[in-house]
Design a protein around this motif. Structure first.
Motif, PDB file in Angstrom:
ATOM      1  N   TRP A   1       0.474  -3.577  -7.723  1.00 19.12           N
ATOM      2  CA  TRP A   1      -0.249  -2.576  -6.924  1.00 19.12           C
ATOM      3  C   TRP A   1       0.697  -1.445  -6.541  1.00 19.12           C
ATOM      4  O   TRP A   1       1.895  -1.672  -6.291  1.00 19.12           O
TER       5      TRP A   1
ATOM      6  N   VAL B   1     -10.785   0.148  -4.080  1.00 16.38           N
ATOM      7  CA  VAL B   1     -11.079  -1.187  -4.588  1.00 16.38           C
ATOM      8  C   VAL B   1     -12.178  -1.835  -3.755  1.00 16.38           C
ATOM      9  O   VAL B   1     -13.118  -2.446  -4.287  1.00 16.38           O
TER      10      VAL B   1
ATOM     11  N   ALA C   1      -5.290  -0.983 -10.463  1.00 18.63           N
ATOM     12  CA  ALA C   1      -6.466  -0.219 -10.058  1.00 18.63           C
ATOM     13  C   ALA C   1      -6.325   1.283 -10.278  1.00 18.63           C
ATOM     14  O   ALA C   1      -7.313   1.976 -10.512  1.00 18.63           O
TER      15      ALA C   1
ATOM     16  N   ARG D   1     -15.509  -0.204  -4.673  1.00 18.32           N
ATOM     17  CA  ARG D   1     -15.989  -0.521  -6.020  1.00 18.32           C
ATOM     18  C   ARG D   1     -16.429  -1.971  -6.165  1.00 18.32           C
ATOM     19  O   ARG D   1     -17.177  -2.311  -7.094  1.00 18.32           O
TER      20      ARG D   1
ATOM     21  N   THR E   1      -4.999  -5.366 -15.314  1.00 16.24           N
ATOM     22  CA  THR E   1      -5.924  -4.246 -15.491  1.00 16.24           C
ATOM     23  C   THR E   1      -7.149  -4.410 -14.609  1.00 16.24           C
ATOM     24  O   THR E   1      -7.435  -5.509 -14.105  1.00 16.24           O
ATOM     25  N   TRP E   2      -7.891  -3.308 -14.465  1.00 18.15           N
ATOM     26  CA  TRP E   2      -9.101  -3.350 -13.643  1.00 18.15           C
ATOM     27  C   TRP E   2     -10.134  -4.302 -14.243  1.00 18.15           C
ATOM     28  O   TRP E   2     -10.781  -5.059 -13.505  1.00 18.15           O
TER      29      TRP E   2
END
Length: 510
Positions: A454, A464, A495, A467, A436-437
């Protein structure tokens, strides 16, 4: 042997004496690897006589202690690619501007780093000339001229050369410099299948350089579309990891260029059917960055720790005379020990300088990373033995002189393997599997090398990066390993939550 330390006053009080030796010799490093990694690294490569700084920022003088390591790797690689029928060549360092402009996508990847020659003496050149950042555009006009028919293929060239990439941020010896040494291979084939085979053959040689010679564990895999070589079809790489910094590092690359450069430079041939076809091309390279990775992974607060396979001196022999000892007999035993080892193919040297104490010499050769130290004192002389001290861990053993070669060879082999095993254990302890993120962000904050499912979409990779962008750099894909763990059906991208297509390593990198 019990009682052997009686003639070694310099070795007695190990904890306290160590501090005294450092104070006396001035050889101790001012920085600690765990506390200030960047300063430790920069200090170490200078103090260990690997590099010296030059008047132009980002350019370094590579000294013999480093060049000898490069030579060992060069000899290995040359022998292996010669078996693959790769021929040696050399192309000029200067690149005409119109050569570069032929391949827009390719040069865009290097444009900010290209250095240009604009004057000759006081006269402006009619057209600027680039200094090669890589040699595709230098070599491929020649390929276009010389490849005519299928009998001219495959064409496989390799050159050992220097390149210039005018880095503007954070230059670092070996790792990121404005001029560096490398080999670059360029191959042309009649079919994609042949090109695909060579890509992996070369990548395996790069793995062997890192793991078998430098004792550094690496992961073989494929780069994302965003991270692949500009203008190429796909890029494979070996990826290393530096646990102290939590950063991955691209160790070497083997690219399939497809037919993109063939189109731009009109590299065609007449096939066996008499029809005109375009070649399929590869390029592949590794550089002196390899040396920096080795230093980062194995070095400690005493200095370098060199794997025996690449150390120019594998064994340093130090006489330990004192008081009324038979000094000449001790020195003679040292010379005889060196001769015996050298005759057996072991790279050995005696440090017989009489203006330095044995303690100073211990610290000096520890700083330079010599894998094995042999000491010979009065009791060793009397007992027909030597004392061996390993650089990789605190271990001493007394060796009978009549079994010297066998035991030294075994110890060097053990050191080589132990360095790899320890490095792999440390690297593996830093790998974090996430789904998970939130898990990704937490692992990134802990400086992990992250393995995550992915969706393999460029837009997601860009997101990604955006962020995670911060003062210490954004996270990026390192590679998708060839050795893929099982990906159960229904697994989602960490993501985007879209269906995952592969497992990929992520992290910050050099």
């Amino acid at each position: 042997m019990a009682g052997a330390d009686a003639d070694r006053p310099t070795r007695e009080i190990s904890g306290v004496k160590k501090k005294v030796v450092k104070k006396e010799t001035g050889l101790g490093l001012a920085n600690r690897k765990a506390e200030n990694f960047g300063e430790w690294y920069s200090e170490l490569v200078v103090r260990a006589d690997m590099i010296d700084y030059y008047e132009i920022s980002g350019c370094y003088i590579l000294l013999p202690w480093a060049m000898s390591i490069w030579k060992v790797m060069q000899d290995f690689f040359d022998a292996e690619i010669t078996k693959m029928k790769v021929e040696a060549c050399y192309f000029p360092i200067f690149v005409p501007d119109y050569f570069l402009q032929k391949e827009k996508d390719h040069i865009e990847g290097f444009a900010p780093e290209v250095a240009w020659v604009t004057k000759a003496g006081g006269t402006d050149l009619e057209a600027p000339i680039a200094i090669r950042p890589t040699s595709e555009t230098v070599m491929y006009p020649y390929y276009s001229k010389k490849i005519r028919g299928h009998r001219d293929l495959p064409k496989k060239f390799n050159q050992w050369s220097n390149v210039v990439r005018w880095e503007f941020s954070n230059p670092m010896p070996f790792i990121r410099s404005r001029e560096f040494l490398w080999q670059e291979g360029h191959s042309a084939f009649a079919t994609k299948e042949e090109a695909d085979v060579e890509v992996l053959e070369i990548l395996e040689l790069y793995r062997r350089i890192y793991e078998e010679y430098l004792a550094v564990p690496v992961i073989k895999g494929k780069k994302s579309e965003l991270e692949k070589f500009a203008g190429g079809l796909y890029t494979t790489s070996v990826e290393a990891f530096v646990p102290n910094t939590g950063r991955g590092i691209q160790g070497a690359t083997s690219h399939c260029l497809g037919q993109n450069f063939a189109k731009m430079f009109e590299i065609t041939f007449e096939d066996e059917k008499g029809e005109k076809a375009m070649v399929w091309q590869n390029s592949w390279a590794y550089s002196t960055r390899t040396i920096g990775v080795m230093v980062m992974v194995h070095g400690d607060d005493k200095g370098l720790v060199l794997p025996p396979k690449v150390a120019s001196i594998q064994v340093i022999v130090i006489p330990v005379p004192y008081k009324d000892a038979d000094s000449q007999g001790i020195f003679d035993a040292c010379y005889a020990t060196v001769n015996t080892l050298c005759e057996a193919g072991i790279r050995a040297k005696s440090d017989s300088r009489n203006n330095y104490s044995p303690g100073w010499k211990y610290s000096h050769w520890e700083l330079k990373g010599v894998p094995l130290r042999i000491e010979i004192g009065p009791l060793d002389l009397a007992n027909k033995q030597v004392r061996a001290v390993r650089r990789d861990k605190v271990e001493k053993i007394d060796i009978p002189r009549d079994d010297l070669v066998n035991q030294v060879k075994d110890m060097l082999h053990s050191i080589q393997q132990n360095l790899f095993n320890v490095a792999k254990q440390k690297r593996d302890a830093c790998i974090q599997v996430v789904h998970t993120w939130d898990e990704f962000v937490e692992a990134l904050s802990q400086r992990k090398m992250i393995l995550a499912p992915w969706c393999d979409e460029e837009a997601v990779e860009l997101e990604v990066k955006a962020r995670t962008k911060g003062e210490i750099g954004a996270a990026k894909t390192l590679c998708s390993p060839f050795d893929q763990p099982e990906l159960p059906g229904g697994t989602k991208c960490f993501a985007s939550s879209k269906p995952a297509k592969k497992w990929t390593y992520w992290g910050r990198s050099y």
